[in-house]
Write a protein that holds these residues in place. Sequence first.
Motif, mmCIF file in Angstrom:
data_model
loop_
_atom_site.group_PDB
_atom_site.id
_atom_site.type_symbol
_atom_site.label_atom_id
_atom_site.label_comp_id
_atom_site.label_asym_id
_atom_site.label_seq_id
_atom_site.Cartn_x
_atom_site.Cartn_y
_atom_site.Cartn_z
ATOM 1 N N ALA A 131 0.833 -1.207 0.000
ATOM 2 C CA ALA A 131 0.000 0.000 0.000
ATOM 3 C C ALA A 131 0.863 1.250 0.000
ATOM 4 C CB ALA A 131 -0.921 -0.009 1.216
ATOM 5 N N LEU A 132 2.033 1.176 0.639
ATOM 6 C CA LEU A 132 2.909 2.341 0.727
ATOM 7 C C LEU A 132 3.573 2.642 -0.609
ATOM 8 C CD1 LEU A 132 3.674 4.233 3.059
ATOM 9 C CD2 LEU A 132 5.747 2.870 3.383
ATOM 10 N N THR A 133 3.975 1.568 -1.331
ATOM 11 C CA THR A 133 4.719 1.746 -2.582
ATOM 12 C C THR A 133 3.868 1.594 -3.834
ATOM 13 O OG1 THR A 133 5.301 -0.611 -2.660
ATOM 14 C CG2 THR A 133 6.787 0.874 -1.462
ATOM 15 N N VAL A 134 2.692 0.930 -3.707
ATOM 16 C CA VAL A 134 1.802 0.646 -4.842
ATOM 17 C C VAL A 134 2.580 -0.081 -5.941
ATOM 18 C CG1 VAL A 134 -0.046 1.578 -6.286
ATOM 19 C CG2 VAL A 134 0.664 2.830 -4.271
ATOM 20 N N ARG A 135 3.342 -1.075 -5.544
ATOM 21 C CA ARG A 135 4.061 -1.921 -6.494
ATOM 22 C C ARG A 135 4.363 -3.245 -5.813
ATOM 23 N NH1 ARG A 135 9.428 1.310 -7.727
ATOM 24 N NH2 ARG A 135 7.792 2.848 -8.231
ATOM 25 N N PRO A 136 4.739 -4.292 -6.579
ATOM 26 C CA PRO A 136 5.014 -5.591 -5.974
ATOM 27 C C PRO A 136 6.131 -5.495 -4.934
ATOM 28 C CG PRO A 136 4.773 -5.832 -8.335
ATOM 29 C CD PRO A 136 4.791 -4.363 -8.062
ATOM 30 N N VAL A 137 5.947 -6.213 -3.822
ATOM 31 C CA VAL A 137 6.910 -6.217 -2.723
ATOM 32 C C VAL A 137 7.202 -7.656 -2.331
ATOM 33 C CG1 VAL A 137 7.316 -5.597 -0.320
ATOM 34 C CG2 VAL A 137 6.224 -3.960 -1.862
ATOM 35 N N GLN A 138 8.489 -7.973 -2.124
ATOM 36 C CA GLN A 138 8.892 -9.289 -1.642
ATOM 37 C C GLN A 138 9.532 -9.156 -0.267
ATOM 38 O OE1 GLN A 138 10.260 -12.688 -3.739
ATOM 39 N NE2 GLN A 138 10.543 -11.536 -5.642
ATOM 40 N N ILE A 139 9.292 -10.151 0.588
ATOM 41 C CA ILE A 139 9.998 -10.303 1.861
ATOM 42 C C ILE A 139 10.671 -11.660 1.811
ATOM 43 C CG2 ILE A 139 9.761 -10.489 4.347
ATOM 44 C CD1 ILE A 139 7.430 -8.590 4.216
ATOM 45 N N ALA A 140 11.995 -11.660 1.765
ATOM 46 C CA ALA A 140 12.729 -12.926 1.589
ATOM 47 C C ALA A 140 12.462 -13.884 2.734
ATOM 48 C CB ALA A 140 14.223 -12.646 1.452
ATOM 49 N N ASP A 141 12.440 -13.352 3.965
ATOM 50 C CA ASP A 141 12.181 -14.214 5.121
ATOM 51 C C ASP A 141 11.496 -13.374 6.185
ATOM 52 O OD1 ASP A 141 12.043 -16.070 7.087
ATOM 53 O OD2 ASP A 141 14.206 -16.421 7.276
ATOM 54 N N ALA A 142 10.220 -13.636 6.421
ATOM 55 C CA ALA A 142 9.454 -12.850 7.394
ATOM 56 C C ALA A 142 9.973 -13.041 8.813
ATOM 57 C CB ALA A 142 7.968 -13.222 7.329
ATOM 58 N N ASN A 153 3.099 -13.767 14.282
ATOM 59 C CA ASN A 153 2.014 -14.249 13.421
ATOM 60 C C ASN A 153 2.561 -15.104 12.287
ATOM 61 O OD1 ASN A 153 0.350 -12.772 15.045
ATOM 62 N ND2 ASN A 153 0.083 -11.077 13.595
ATOM 63 N N ALA A 154 3.722 -14.683 11.733
ATOM 64 C CA ALA A 154 4.324 -15.462 10.646
ATOM 65 C C ALA A 154 4.727 -16.847 11.123
ATOM 66 C CB ALA A 154 5.537 -14.716 10.088
ATOM 67 N N ARG A 155 5.220 -16.922 12.357
ATOM 68 C CA ARG A 155 5.583 -18.247 12.885
ATOM 69 C C ARG A 155 4.348 -19.104 13.147
ATOM 70 N NH1 ARG A 155 9.586 -14.881 15.294
ATOM 71 N NH2 ARG A 155 11.701 -15.566 14.702
ATOM 72 N N ILE A 156 3.275 -18.466 13.624
ATOM 73 C CA ILE A 156 2.034 -19.225 13.842
ATOM 74 C C ILE A 156 1.524 -19.796 12.530
ATOM 75 C CG2 ILE A 156 -0.395 -19.007 14.511
ATOM 76 C CD1 ILE A 156 0.489 -16.949 16.591
ATOM 77 N N GLY A 157 1.608 -18.999 11.458
ATOM 78 C CA GLY A 157 1.143 -19.460 10.152
ATOM 79 C C GLY A 157 2.197 -20.199 9.349
ATOM 80 N N ASN A 158 3.419 -20.375 9.922
ATOM 81 C CA ASN A 158 4.529 -21.058 9.223
ATOM 82 C C ASN A 158 4.778 -20.393 7.869
ATOM 83 O OD1 ASN A 158 6.604 -22.886 8.910
ATOM 84 N ND2 ASN A 158 5.303 -24.442 7.975
ATOM 85 N N VAL A 159 4.910 -19.061 7.899
ATOM 86 C CA VAL A 159 5.104 -18.260 6.686
ATOM 87 C C VAL A 159 6.531 -17.737 6.691
ATOM 88 C CG1 VAL A 159 4.441 -16.151 5.512
ATOM 89 C CG2 VAL A 159 2.688 -17.637 6.479
ATOM 90 N N ALA A 180 2.595 -16.693 -0.013
ATOM 91 C CA ALA A 180 3.626 -16.992 0.971
ATOM 92 C C ALA A 180 4.098 -18.426 0.801
ATOM 93 C CB ALA A 180 3.107 -16.767 2.392
ATOM 94 N N ARG A 181 5.320 -18.673 1.227
ATOM 95 C CA ARG A 181 5.886 -20.015 1.231
ATOM 96 C C ARG A 181 6.302 -20.393 2.652
ATOM 97 N NH1 ARG A 181 9.456 -19.100 -4.302
ATOM 98 N NH2 ARG A 181 7.863 -19.820 -5.771
ATOM 99 N N ASP A 182 6.268 -21.701 2.927
ATOM 100 C CA ASP A 182 6.626 -22.153 4.264
ATOM 101 C C ASP A 182 8.124 -22.383 4.404
ATOM 102 O OD1 ASP A 182 5.479 -25.585 3.714
ATOM 103 O OD2 ASP A 182 6.945 -24.350 2.687
ATOM 104 N N HIS A 183 8.886 -21.941 3.394
ATOM 105 C CA HIS A 183 10.339 -22.025 3.458
ATOM 106 C C HIS A 183 10.905 -20.780 2.779
ATOM 107 C CE1 HIS A 183 9.041 -23.697 -0.377
ATOM 108 N NE2 HIS A 183 10.212 -23.287 -0.871
ATOM 109 N N VAL A 184 12.190 -20.584 3.000
ATOM 110 C CA VAL A 184 12.844 -19.391 2.440
ATOM 111 C C VAL A 184 13.203 -19.671 0.986
ATOM 112 C CG1 VAL A 184 14.793 -17.821 2.601
ATOM 113 C CG2 VAL A 184 13.726 -18.720 4.681
ATOM 114 N N GLU A 185 12.493 -19.038 0.070
ATOM 115 C CA GLU A 185 12.741 -19.145 -1.366
ATOM 116 C C GLU A 185 12.088 -17.952 -2.043
ATOM 117 O OE1 GLU A 185 11.215 -22.602 -3.249
ATOM 118 O OE2 GLU A 185 11.843 -21.968 -5.250
ATOM 119 N N PRO A 186 12.883 -16.934 -2.353
ATOM 120 C CA PRO A 186 12.286 -15.735 -2.995
ATOM 121 C C PRO A 186 11.589 -16.095 -4.305
ATOM 122 C CG PRO A 186 14.538 -15.296 -2.261
ATOM 123 C CD PRO A 186 14.338 -16.770 -2.119
#
Length: 949
Positions: A131-142, A153-159, A180-186
């Motif tokens: 919402a801040l950037t109005v463009r696609p955003v990735q988080i490599a590891d939450a 919350n990310a750990r509860i959801g295994n994200v 989201a993925r349950d493992h680290v993979e951009p």
Amino acid sequence: MARRSKTGNRARKAGGRKTAKAKRSIVPKTLRRRISPSASQGTKVTRLARELSEALERQTVTSEVLQIIGRSASDLAAAKLCRADPAQIYRREGELYRSAAMCGKISEAYRAIEKSGAISPGSDTLVGRVALTVRPVQIADAWSDPEYRAKENARIGNVRSMLGVPLLRGGEMIGAFALARDHVEPFSPREVDLVRTFADQAVIAIENARLFNETREALERQSATADILRVIASSPSDVQPVFDAVAERAMNLLDCWSVLVTRFDGEHVHFGAARGALPDTEQFVRQQYPMRPNRETSLLGRSLLERIVVTSPDVQAEADPQLREYARKRGFHGELVVPLLRDAKVEGALVLTRAEPGPFTQREIALVQTFADQAVIAIQNVRMFTEVQARTRDLSEALDQQTATANVLKVISRSAFDLQAVFDTLISSAVELSGASGGTICLRDGDGYRYLATSGMEAGFKRFLLGHPPTPGRASAAGRVLLSGNVESIPDVLEDPDYVLPVYELNKTRAVVGVPLLRNDKVEGALVLNRTEPGLFTARLIELVQTFADQAVIAIENARLFDEVQARTRDLTEALTYQTGSSKILSVIASSPTDVRPVLNAIVESACELCEAYDAIVVLKDGDELVSSAHHGPIPMIQARWPNDRNAVSGRAVADRLPVHLRDVLSDEGAEFPTAQEMARLNGFRSILGVPMIRSDEAVGAILLRRTEVHPFSDKQISLLRTFADQAVIAIGNVRMFEQVEERTKELSLSLDELRGAQERLIQTEKLASLGQLTAGIAHEIKNPLNFVNNFSALSAELVGELDETLASAPLDQKMRGDVGELTQVLKSNLEKVVQHGKRADSIVKNMLLHSREGSGEHRSADINALVQESLNLAYHGARAEKSGFEITLKHDLDPDAGAVELYPQEITRALLNLISNGFYAATKRKSQAGDETFEPVLSAVTKTSVRP
């Protein structure tokens, strides 16, 4: 999560099976047979096959999504393609974003967190960053991102790895698509582009769902309003069924926790009706009334006393403790109070509550105000009905009055909505029953008054009255009644100095009495009786005249109510007809996503029918011209194309992006449109309306309506044509998007073919590279021993020469010297042949090396220290692999200023490997020859910067 239909689930299951089957057959059999030459080749071919599989899978799932959009606006289909789990869609609500739909393996705890939360723009969440950037955003590891604050919350959801893409409509962000993925993979760039495509398709689905929901909501509200009107019509004497119907419809239609209808008599609030989610709602609320309204401790009291709409998004957060306690006790948060107003008088109020906090929308408040107006109509009808009944009972006490009233009421019942017939009967009955010589009724007409009915008047006086409308003042009996609003009695007009109306001269009138027609204390007219004899009218006679006046007011009110109901019914019927036409066009849009012509044909047909036009035309821009794309109606189309300029109505509408309405093209107002006037003369039309079709602030065409006579279009018809123009733009956009998807599919297919060709070329290149490396290796291995052979052969030839010289001085007999000389000559000849063939072998090795160097790689800049370090490591580990007991100490003295050098990295690495390997060999040989176990071989590598003077 949004509810899914069974049909949608079956479609998705079937789609899933087809995708799985496509995965199993993604790698061709011929390619699988080739994957075996070596481990390195197998790895590369497997990678290429995986990329090929991903490309085909993207095409398959994209096709599925396009099919699913037509059936469901809330399903997510991108998760399996991008190997992500879970996937969510967030909808924008004001400045916040809430989860609207989710799928995948999601724990109940994480689902509850997502459903209950609201996200604002910021860098602490994925959706906040989008919402801040109005463009696609990735988080490599939450779990490790320093700015991501929802780690628990990310750990509860295994994200772990996350991707968010904005949902954009007209450049405005209306939500976000999150994976989201349950493992680290951009996510790869191709996956990001794919999710963008899904986001665009989700916006289409959301927009379709919004249009459908708005249409359905409008129909539901109109149905509820019509239901209440039917209850009002069926219950003219009892307001309770109306109150019950209002409470029931408001409860169901507005998703309320409770609904209360109250009456207000100016001092106390009385219970009317109640509905609620709690079983004791009606009993509990009924016990609270009657009560006095209090504006400080009650929203209801504030609304009644101030006659305003009062709303609170959360009563449990109000400052007053009594309000908070009552809301907590009854379990509600939001509250809306709408007063029942009639001519600034408060008749009661509607009170609506909701279980969740949040404001009521303006559309919901407007609907509740409609319910309030209907409740007021019912109250007034019952009040009027009661008053008529009371009047009837009073009139029954006197036979003459009852007979006269009955006659009047018969006329009212037969002509309840024909005021002229009612007033003619009223004045005739009043004159007859009172013994008067004549009488008149005047009625408000705009800002003035006019005589509507007369009886017993001379023809000349009647004409005089019709030509001289009454005005408030002292000059006549009607004027005095209109001025004071009271009964005015004049015993002798000849004795009254202020009376100037020539009633005696024209009608021989002496005594006059006037009674006002009052509605809500407002003078609507006057009933005047006159006699030829002077004298006062009796009180009973005045009371009788007042009864007739009251009946006249009832007739006026009935006619007004009938006109209001008729107008409201016409509005509802017209709105329903318009919505039916819009729904028809929407259904055509849904059934024809690839062809805009059926939609445009449906639009011109509906526009022509609903707007009462003789014909309708849809024109689209084509460069500098406008082209007729759809036409319906009997007016001929002589031209199919015309210039896109301001001389035509269509061109002006497209240029200004505003509707253009010419009531008469051939009048002065059409002078600015010479092309339109020329077409009007040729085609025979007079009135014309043009509405632009606007997409993204750009006009793409226009819709024209024409009539052969001068008959302007109404505001509602203009508004409806604007709706049709918007639907045409949607259809054009859908077709354009479908064409873009088809073009993209073709591009992907072409990319797939190119990928297959590249794969074949890569395999061939790898084979040639491997052969070149093998050749170079063999050549290097042969060259060292071959050098030894050549060198020692040449040396041996020299030694043979020296041997001959030495034997020449030796004391040998002739026979022995001859044998030795023969042997030395043979030996020397053999050594020369060895040298000759060695040089030939050396030439062959050099040619092999030259051939292998032709594929020596790219000539580029490379860090010399990095090449030396890499060569040392490769040579050392290679030696260790060849001989497990190999030991040597490596020393580095690498100059950090050595920098980069323009060279062939592959060639220099090969040379360094040879040098280092030779060093390893020499050091190992020396250690074995010395036989000293304490000897520690050392190999030093040094780089230095050479500074030239």
